[in-house]
Design a protein around this motif. Sequence first.
Motif, mmCIF file in Angstrom:
data_model
loop_
_atom_site.group_PDB
_atom_site.id
_atom_site.type_symbol
_atom_site.label_atom_id
_atom_site.label_comp_id
_atom_site.label_asym_id
_atom_site.label_seq_id
_atom_site.Cartn_x
_atom_site.Cartn_y
_atom_site.Cartn_z
ATOM 1 N N TYR A 10 -29.791 -1.873 47.381
ATOM 2 C CA TYR A 10 -28.762 -1.060 48.023
ATOM 3 C C TYR A 10 -28.680 0.318 47.379
ATOM 4 O O TYR A 10 -28.602 1.343 48.080
ATOM 5 N N ARG A 18 -27.211 5.440 53.024
ATOM 6 C CA ARG A 18 -26.373 4.395 52.429
ATOM 7 C C ARG A 18 -24.919 4.555 52.871
ATOM 8 O O ARG A 18 -24.257 3.577 53.232
ATOM 9 N N THR A 22 -23.283 1.821 55.489
ATOM 10 C CA THR A 22 -22.194 1.059 54.877
ATOM 11 C C THR A 22 -20.910 1.204 55.677
ATOM 12 O O THR A 22 -20.198 0.223 55.921
#
Length: 245
Positions: A10, A18, A22
């Motif tokens: 991650y 990211r 997310t």
Amino acid sequence: MAHLTFQQEYMQMPPVTRAYTTACVITTILVQLDIVSPFQLYFNPILIFRHYQLWRLLSTFLFFGTIGFNFLFNMIFTYRYCRMLEEGSFRGRTADFVLMMVFGGACMLVCAMFCSVLFLGPAFTIMLVYVWARRNPFVRMNFFGLLNFQAPYLPWVLLGFSVLLGNSILVDLVGIAVGHIYYFLEDVFPARSGGIRLLKTPRFLVQLCEPRNEDPNYNPLPEERPGGFLWGERPQEEQQPQQQQ
């Protein structure tokens, strides 16, 4: 070599990819748990400008529907092409990448005011795919193990598949149109005689997104990889170059 943990995987994702993926996953989970309602997320100009529900300008890009095949399909393509763009043609230019996303999102919001589109996440995904595809015109794609084509046809293939899933064609057309506008302004027009670059990244955004020193063990996902998964097909290391993953 030891397998990386989920946290390591991650954290190796580029920052913009990211953050966006997310936010999409968290939004979907909140809806799935009935903590947030889709009625609180969709784009509604009246609620935005008269009742100051400004979060809808962002939340419309974060919800792809409840968890299911449609959601997973969109998230896979969102993650893959967002990451390949950020680590490919936008590598070391995070501010320019953020500008592309802001410009594309703003254009889609304007379109949504006239097209009555409620959720723009799928259109945003198609925009990312379109820009990547136009910048990698000679990459061979393989879609579901059934279709082989050049990368520039990928947005249209996804549009056709989206229609088969029962989605509105209008959403994908908005994404393709906005992707083409960005591609023309950034890649085509400046290269013409007398052309200039109209999309200039503000200095404050460059300072805000200035890249830090990279981890020497960081393993990026190269943009040159074919973007279509071999769905339902067993990976083969000895495939021809155009079919390698």
